[in-house]
Design a protein around this motif. Structure first.
Motif, PDB file in Angstrom:
ATOM      1  N   ILE A   8       0.831  -1.201   0.000  1.00  0.00           N
ATOM      2  CA  ILE A   8       0.000   0.000   0.000  1.00  0.00           C
ATOM      3  C   ILE A   8       0.867   1.253   0.000  1.00  0.00           C
ATOM      4  O   ILE A   8       1.933   1.292   0.619  1.00  0.00           O
ATOM      5  N   LEU A   9       0.421   2.273  -0.703  1.00  0.00           N
ATOM      6  CA  LEU A   9       1.128   3.558  -0.740  1.00  0.00           C
ATOM      7  C   LEU A   9       0.592   4.446   0.374  1.00  0.00           C
ATOM      8  O   LEU A   9      -0.603   4.764   0.406  1.00  0.00           O
ATOM      9  N   ASN A  10       1.464   4.840   1.262  1.00  0.00           N
ATOM     10  CA  ASN A  10       1.109   5.682   2.402  1.00  0.00           C
ATOM     11  C   ASN A  10       1.400   7.132   2.052  1.00  0.00           C
ATOM     12  O   ASN A  10       2.537   7.496   1.768  1.00  0.00           O
ATOM     13  N   MET A  11       0.354   7.979   2.043  1.00  0.00           N
ATOM     14  CA  MET A  11       0.510   9.372   1.640  1.00  0.00           C
ATOM     15  C   MET A  11      -0.002  10.309   2.720  1.00  0.00           C
ATOM     16  O   MET A  11      -0.917   9.977   3.474  1.00  0.00           O
ATOM     17  N   VAL A  12       0.574  11.491   2.765  1.00  0.00           N
ATOM     18  CA  VAL A  12       0.132  12.517   3.706  1.00  0.00           C
ATOM     19  C   VAL A  12      -0.184  13.784   2.917  1.00  0.00           C
ATOM     20  O   VAL A  12       0.492  14.105   1.934  1.00  0.00           O
ATOM     21  N   VAL A  13      -1.243  14.471   3.330  1.00  0.00           N
ATOM     22  CA  VAL A  13      -1.562  15.766   2.734  1.00  0.00           C
ATOM     23  C   VAL A  13      -0.663  16.818   3.376  1.00  0.00           C
ATOM     24  O   VAL A  13      -0.590  16.922   4.603  1.00  0.00           O
ATOM     25  N   VAL A  48      -9.499  -2.623  -9.340  1.00  0.00           N
ATOM     26  CA  VAL A  48      -9.378  -1.171  -9.477  1.00  0.00           C
ATOM     27  C   VAL A  48      -8.604  -0.616  -8.284  1.00  0.00           C
ATOM     28  O   VAL A  48      -8.912  -0.956  -7.144  1.00  0.00           O
ATOM     29  N   PRO A  49      -7.599   0.231  -8.508  1.00  0.00           N
ATOM     30  CA  PRO A  49      -6.893   0.853  -7.377  1.00  0.00           C
ATOM     31  C   PRO A  49      -7.840   1.732  -6.562  1.00  0.00           C
ATOM     32  O   PRO A  49      -8.524   2.596  -7.113  1.00  0.00           O
ATOM     33  N   LEU A  50      -7.874   1.497  -5.262  1.00  0.00           N
ATOM     34  CA  LEU A  50      -8.787   2.215  -4.371  1.00  0.00           C
ATOM     35  C   LEU A  50      -8.010   3.026  -3.346  1.00  0.00           C
ATOM     36  O   LEU A  50      -6.934   2.609  -2.890  1.00  0.00           O
ATOM     37  N   MET A  51      -8.589   4.151  -2.957  1.00  0.00           N
ATOM     38  CA  MET A  51      -7.989   4.986  -1.925  1.00  0.00           C
ATOM     39  C   MET A  51      -8.853   4.981  -0.676  1.00  0.00           C
ATOM     40  O   MET A  51     -10.081   5.051  -0.759  1.00  0.00           O
ATOM     41  N   ALA A  52      -8.197   4.918   0.470  1.00  0.00           N
ATOM     42  CA  ALA A  52      -8.861   5.072   1.763  1.00  0.00           C
ATOM     43  C   ALA A  52      -8.405   6.378   2.390  1.00  0.00           C
ATOM     44  O   ALA A  52      -7.248   6.786   2.250  1.00  0.00           O
ATOM     45  N   ASN A  53      -9.314   7.024   3.089  1.00  0.00           N
ATOM     46  CA  ASN A  53      -9.091   8.340   3.675  1.00  0.00           C
ATOM     47  C   ASN A  53      -9.168   8.219   5.196  1.00  0.00           C
ATOM     48  O   ASN A  53     -10.217   7.887   5.725  1.00  0.00           O
ATOM     49  N   MET A  54      -8.067   8.470   5.889  1.00  0.00           N
ATOM     50  CA  MET A  54      -8.053   8.318   7.343  1.00  0.00           C
ATOM     51  C   MET A  54      -8.031   9.695   8.017  1.00  0.00           C
ATOM     52  O   MET A  54      -6.990  10.369   8.059  1.00  0.00           O
ATOM     53  N   ILE A  55      -9.202  10.114   8.499  1.00  0.00           N
ATOM     54  CA  ILE A  55      -9.354  11.417   9.142  1.00  0.00           C
ATOM     55  C   ILE A  55      -9.617  11.230  10.633  1.00  0.00           C
ATOM     56  O   ILE A  55     -10.559  10.525  11.012  1.00  0.00           O
ATOM     57  N   LEU A  84      -3.871   2.697  -1.865  1.00  0.00           N
ATOM     58  CA  LEU A  84      -3.235   3.832  -1.206  1.00  0.00           C
ATOM     59  C   LEU A  84      -4.118   4.340  -0.073  1.00  0.00           C
ATOM     60  O   LEU A  84      -5.337   4.172  -0.086  1.00  0.00           O
ATOM     61  N   VAL A  85      -3.452   4.934   0.900  1.00  0.00           N
ATOM     62  CA  VAL A  85      -4.133   5.547   2.030  1.00  0.00           C
ATOM     63  C   VAL A  85      -3.593   6.959   2.172  1.00  0.00           C
ATOM     64  O   VAL A  85      -2.387   7.196   2.000  1.00  0.00           O
ATOM     65  N   VAL A  86      -4.475   7.900   2.464  1.00  0.00           N
ATOM     66  CA  VAL A  86      -4.050   9.284   2.641  1.00  0.00           C
ATOM     67  C   VAL A  86      -4.507   9.777   4.012  1.00  0.00           C
ATOM     68  O   VAL A  86      -5.583   9.419   4.486  1.00  0.00           O
ATOM     69  N   HIS A  87      -3.653  10.578   4.631  1.00  0.00           N
ATOM     70  CA  HIS A  87      -3.941  11.200   5.928  1.00  0.00           C
ATOM     71  C   HIS A  87      -4.116  12.701   5.663  1.00  0.00           C
ATOM     72  O   HIS A  87      -3.143  13.453   5.625  1.00  0.00           O
ATOM     73  N   PRO A  88      -5.351  13.164   5.488  1.00  0.00           N
ATOM     74  CA  PRO A  88      -5.588  14.521   4.984  1.00  0.00           C
ATOM     75  C   PRO A  88      -5.367  15.644   5.993  1.00  0.00           C
ATOM     76  O   PRO A  88      -4.977  16.744   5.609  1.00  0.00           O
ATOM     77  N   ASN A  89      -5.672  15.391   7.257  1.00  0.00           N
ATOM     78  CA  ASN A  89      -5.732  16.493   8.215  1.00  0.00           C
ATOM     79  C   ASN A  89      -4.690  16.422   9.324  1.00  0.00           C
ATOM     80  O   ASN A  89      -4.620  17.317  10.156  1.00  0.00           O
ATOM     81  N   ALA A  90      -3.915  15.349   9.356  1.00  0.00           N
ATOM     82  CA  ALA A  90      -3.003  15.125  10.478  1.00  0.00           C
ATOM     83  C   ALA A  90      -2.035  16.296  10.675  1.00  0.00           C
ATOM     84  O   ALA A  90      -1.852  16.793  11.800  1.00  0.00           O
TER      85      ALA A  90
END
Length: 301
Positions: free
Chosen positions: A20-25, A206-213, A233-239
């Protein structure tokens, strides 16, 4: 001149990788540079953080197209890793969507997502959202795919229908968006781990994204849990936005009350460390290389 081909190809490889691709905003350029320095392979620029950083305003459609594009350009210029972008609803009708895709691609983004909320949109975990008819975002996705110049520039669909009409409708919409050409799918705000799994089951290839807020509608999961479910991939939008706000408030409270930073000091980087991080030595060397004395020596040879 950067073409961003390497960054886009790298991003595609990261998405296709079983890990999984770990991403941060990142809310700003400094945060982007810090994120890269600690090891993030790709970054995300999103409206919630950008609106807070640039305007001190909530994610309610107040941040405009030009401000988003300018912030995206600054972040991309500062780092050498792929940057994926939040394009809200595409900032208007079909022609505006095409313009958004062209401009984001020219800025160097690895891709973008477009959502099906009614404008002015809201953060995906805020109450009171409305969504447009499915056909409207289908048309925008088709226009986005047509407008991009490079197939490595990835288009993601986002639906906010879960909160409005339920998970079944959100999945049905996302299937229509994928059929319209979306390379990746994002179902915003599933309300349980079981719902997260249901999304994966509906899109096996299909590549899916999860949003961890933090404090959002979706339960916080570990990266390992989401990878096991099948998310790409997972994104951490507000951390970072929340952490920055907390740190600013703690330091300024002490500074206001005591006139010094004695207790906050242990949580601050040192003067020389920060100057080295933002490459002051490199700038000083560049200045030295082009000083009158250095240039004179070059012309004397």
């Amino acid at each position: 001149m950067r073409t961003f081909e390497k960054e886009r190809q790298t991003f595609k490889q990261l998405i296709d990788d079983p890990q999984i691709l770990n991403m941060v905003v990142v809310p700003d350029v400094l945060a982007a540079k810090v994120a890269v320095s600690v090891g993030f392979d790709a970054l995300f620029m999103a409206g919630y953080a950008a609106s807070a950083d640039l305007l001190g305003q909530p994610d309610r459609g107040i941040l405009d197209y030009g401000q988003v594009l300018d912030q995206l350009r600054r972040i991309i210029a500062a780092v050498d890793v792929p940057v994926f972008a939040d394009a809200d609803t595409g900032y208007g009708d079909i022609e505006n969507v095409k313009r958004t895709v062209r401009e984001f691609e020219q800025a160097g983004a690895a891709g973008l997502f477009i959502e099906d909320q009614v404008w002015p949109k809201r953060c995906g975990h805020m109450a009171g959202k409305s969504v447009v008819p499915t056909e409207e975002l289908v048309a925008k996705i088709e226009a986005a795919v047509e407008a991009r110049q490079n197939d490595d520039f990835l288009i993601m669909s986002r639906t906010d229908a879960r909160q409005v009409y339920g998970l079944e409708e959100a999945i049905a919409r996302s299937k229509a968006y994928h059929e319209a050409g979306a390379d990746m799918v994002f179902v915003e705000a599933p309300q349980s781990k079981d719902e997260l799994r249901q999304v994966v089951a509906a899109f096996p290839d299909v590549p899916l994204m999860a949003n961890m807020i933090e404090d959002g509608d979706t339960p916080l999961c570990t990266i390992q849990e989401l990878e096991a479910m099948g998310y790409a991939l997972v994104v951490h939008p507000n951390a970072l936005t929340y952490a920055d706000t907390y740190a600013d408030r703690e330091l300024m409270t002490e500074l206001y009350q005591t006139g010094k930073t004695e207790h906050a000091r242990e949580h601050m980087v040192q003067f020389n460390d920060f100057n080295n991080f933002v490459n002051l030595p490199g700038l000083n060397q560049l200045e030295q290389n082009y000083s009158k004395e250095s240039m004179a020596q070059i012309f004397e040879k």
